[in-house]
Structures are given as structure tokens and as C-alpha cells.
Write a protein that holds these residues in place. Structure first.
Motif, PDB file in Angstrom:
ATOM      1  N   THR A  84       0.832  -1.201   0.000  1.00 37.88           N
ATOM      2  CA  THR A  84       0.000   0.000   0.000  1.00 37.88           C
ATOM      3  C   THR A  84       0.869   1.255   0.000  1.00 37.88           C
ATOM      4  O   THR A  84       0.595   2.220  -0.729  1.00 37.88           O
ATOM      5  N   SER A  85       1.932   1.243   0.779  1.00 38.93           N
ATOM      6  CA  SER A  85       2.836   2.392   0.838  1.00 38.93           C
ATOM      7  C   SER A  85       3.530   2.627  -0.499  1.00 38.93           C
ATOM      8  O   SER A  85       3.597   3.764  -0.992  1.00 38.93           O
ATOM      9  N   MET A  86       4.059   1.551  -1.105  1.00 42.21           N
ATOM     10  CA  MET A  86       4.709   1.701  -2.414  1.00 42.21           C
ATOM     11  C   MET A  86       3.703   2.116  -3.475  1.00 42.21           C
ATOM     12  O   MET A  86       4.010   2.927  -4.359  1.00 42.21           O
ATOM     13  N   GLY A  87       2.497   1.566  -3.401  1.00 39.79           N
ATOM     14  CA  GLY A  87       1.458   1.931  -4.352  1.00 39.79           C
ATOM     15  C   GLY A  87       1.083   3.398  -4.249  1.00 39.79           C
ATOM     16  O   GLY A  87       0.907   4.082  -5.262  1.00 39.79           O
ATOM     17  N   ALA A  88       0.981   3.891  -3.032  1.00 39.74           N
ATOM     18  CA  ALA A  88       0.670   5.312  -2.846  1.00 39.74           C
ATOM     19  C   ALA A  88       1.777   6.180  -3.424  1.00 39.74           C
ATOM     20  O   ALA A  88       1.503   7.191  -4.089  1.00 39.74           O
ATOM     21  N   LEU A  89       3.028   5.802  -3.210  1.00 39.62           N
ATOM     22  CA  LEU A  89       4.155   6.544  -3.774  1.00 39.62           C
ATOM     23  C   LEU A  89       4.060   6.580  -5.301  1.00 39.62           C
ATOM     24  O   LEU A  89       4.241   7.629  -5.924  1.00 39.62           O
ATOM     25  N   GLY A  90       3.752   5.429  -5.902  1.00 41.69           N
ATOM     26  CA  GLY A  90       3.619   5.376  -7.356  1.00 41.69           C
ATOM     27  C   GLY A  90       2.487   6.241  -7.873  1.00 41.69           C
ATOM     28  O   GLY A  90       2.633   6.948  -8.875  1.00 41.69           O
ATOM     29  N   MET A  91       1.357   6.228  -7.187  1.00 48.06           N
ATOM     30  CA  MET A  91       0.226   7.053  -7.624  1.00 48.06           C
ATOM     31  C   MET A  91       0.505   8.539  -7.429  1.00 48.06           C
ATOM     32  O   MET A  91       0.102   9.367  -8.246  1.00 48.06           O
ATOM     33  N   LEU A  92       1.223   8.870  -6.363  1.00 43.25           N
ATOM     34  CA  LEU A  92       1.544  10.266  -6.101  1.00 43.25           C
ATOM     35  C   LEU A  92       2.582  10.826  -7.079  1.00 43.25           C
ATOM     36  O   LEU A  92       2.814  12.031  -7.114  1.00 43.25           O
ATOM     37  N   SER A  93       3.182   9.942  -7.874  1.00 48.46           N
ATOM     38  CA  SER A  93       4.162  10.419  -8.856  1.00 48.46           C
ATOM     39  C   SER A  93       3.506  11.233  -9.970  1.00 48.46           C
ATOM     40  O   SER A  93       4.201  11.988 -10.654  1.00 48.46           O
ATOM     41  N   PRO A  95       0.965  13.729  -9.508  1.00 48.25           N
ATOM     42  CA  PRO A  95       0.976  15.133  -9.098  1.00 48.25           C
ATOM     43  C   PRO A  95       2.344  15.617  -8.604  1.00 48.25           C
ATOM     44  O   PRO A  95       2.584  16.825  -8.555  1.00 48.25           O
ATOM     45  N   PHE A  96       3.229  14.682  -8.227  1.00 46.46           N
ATOM     46  CA  PHE A  96       4.557  15.040  -7.730  1.00 46.46           C
ATOM     47  C   PHE A  96       5.609  14.299  -8.552  1.00 46.46           C
ATOM     48  O   PHE A  96       6.102  13.242  -8.152  1.00 46.46           O
ATOM     49  N   PRO A  97       5.979  14.825  -9.716  1.00 45.34           N
ATOM     50  CA  PRO A  97       6.908  14.127 -10.614  1.00 45.34           C
ATOM     51  C   PRO A  97       8.256  13.777  -9.981  1.00 45.34           C
ATOM     52  O   PRO A  97       8.922  12.843 -10.424  1.00 45.34           O
ATOM     53  N   SER A  98       8.648  14.477  -8.934  1.00 49.42           N
ATOM     54  CA  SER A  98       9.914  14.135  -8.276  1.00 49.42           C
ATOM     55  C   SER A  98       9.851  12.776  -7.599  1.00 49.42           C
ATOM     56  O   SER A  98      10.883  12.201  -7.252  1.00 49.42           O
ATOM     57  N   PHE A  99       8.668  12.222  -7.423  1.00 49.02           N
ATOM     58  CA  PHE A  99       8.504  10.886  -6.830  1.00 49.02           C
ATOM     59  C   PHE A  99       8.715   9.780  -7.860  1.00 49.02           C
ATOM     60  O   PHE A  99       8.825   8.616  -7.507  1.00 49.02           O
ATOM     61  N   LEU A 100       8.741  10.125  -9.142  1.00 49.65           N
ATOM     62  CA  LEU A 100       8.729   9.141 -10.223  1.00 49.65           C
ATOM     63  C   LEU A 100       9.884   8.147 -10.146  1.00 49.65           C
ATOM     64  O   LEU A 100       9.667   6.931 -10.096  1.00 49.65           O
ATOM     65  N   VAL A 101      11.108   8.618 -10.150  1.00 46.88           N
ATOM     66  CA  VAL A 101      12.258   7.708 -10.135  1.00 46.88           C
ATOM     67  C   VAL A 101      12.350   6.939  -8.817  1.00 46.88           C
ATOM     68  O   VAL A 101      12.553   5.721  -8.837  1.00 46.88           O
TER      69      VAL A 101
END
Length: 151
Positions: A84-93, A95-101
Motif C-alpha cells: 500500500t505504501s509503495m502503491g501510494a508513492l507510485g500514484m503520487l508520482s 501530481p509530484f513528478p519528483s517521486f517518479l524515479v
């Protein structure tokens, strides 16, 4: 149903999203592929898997891993928290492109390790083999996209 969900979230939706955005806005295919594979395969896929592991842990322990002991539920729920935590990070990428990599690297490493573990167990039943193949394939896709996208 399990295989269909994997194919839709890890192939059809990311590829479709890339095609639509590329047709409408153009842009480089590698950055678009990284964006949409992270959102769908790392984000939505892991978030939904995590929520299912939290709410229905026996599906993972019994139906995928072949562990019938209900005591395994506590471990599967903890796996669900991580997914769930990793999934949230991926989805938040989105609106927050710095989360992408970071999301791509974290997910690729997690899926590679999970896929290797499935392989070391011998592949198990059909659902575990699906998990093994999809984990290893998506780890390779995300890894290749990160390497191609990052200068």
C-alpha cells in the motif's frame, strides 16, 4: 480474474495511457512510459494488492503462496502495508513528478526480489507462477525505463 487484473494494470492501462498522451501531447516515449508504468503498475497495482492483502490476507497466503495456516495472515497484512505504501508513492508520482524515479526504483527492486523468491520456491501453483512472471517482467521494464530516462 487474477491474471486479467495483472494484464490490465501492468500492460493494457500503462500502454494505453502512453498511446493516448503521446497522440494528444507528443513527447518522448521513454518518459511517458516511465510515468504511466509507474502510475499503473507500481501505483495502482501495488495499492490494490496491498489493500487486498490487508483486508483478505488468506488470498495471498493460501491461494497464491499455498500456506494454509491462518497465522500467516499477520505477515501478509504487513506485506499489504508495504504494498500500500509503495502503491501510494507510485500514484503520487503523477501530481509530484519528483517521486517518479524513487517509486520506479523501489518498486523494481521489490518486484525483482519477490520474483526471485517465487522462483526459488519452484514457482508453486498457477497464481504464484503468474505473480513470479509478472513481478520479474515489471521489475525489468521499470529498471530499463529508469536506466533509459535518467541521464
Amino acid at each position: 480474474m487474477y491474471l486479467a487484473a495483472i494484464l490490465v494494470l501492468m500492460a493494457a492501462l500503462p500502454l494505453g495511457s502512453v498511446a493516448v498522451e503521446w497522440a494528444v501531447h507528443g513527447g518522448g516515449l521513454v518518459p511517458l512510459a516511465l510515468k504511466w508504468f509507474v502510475f499503473w503498475a507500481a501505483g495502482v497495482r501495488l495499492l490494490t494488492a496491498g489493500l487486498r492483502q490487508i483486508t483478505k490476507p488468506l488470498f495471498t497466503s493460501r491461494d497464491i503462496l499455498g500456506v494454509a495456516d491462518p497465522k500467516a495472515a499477520v505477515l501478509v497484512r504487513e506485506l499489504g502495508f508495504a504494498n500500500t505504501s509503495m502503491g501510494a508513492l507510485g500514484m503520487l508520482s503523477l501530481p509530484f513528478p519528483s517521486f517518479l524515479v524513487p517509486a520506479a526504483v523501489t518498486t523494481a527492486l521489490f518486484l525483482a526480489l519477490a520474483g526471485v523468491q517465487h522462483a526459488m520456491r519452484g514457482g508453486g501453483n498457477a497464481k504464484e507462477r503468474i505473480a513470479m512472471v509478472s513481478d520479474l517482467a515489471m521489475a525489468a521494464v521499470l529498471g530499463a525505463l529508469v536506466l533509459a530516462a535518467v541521464p
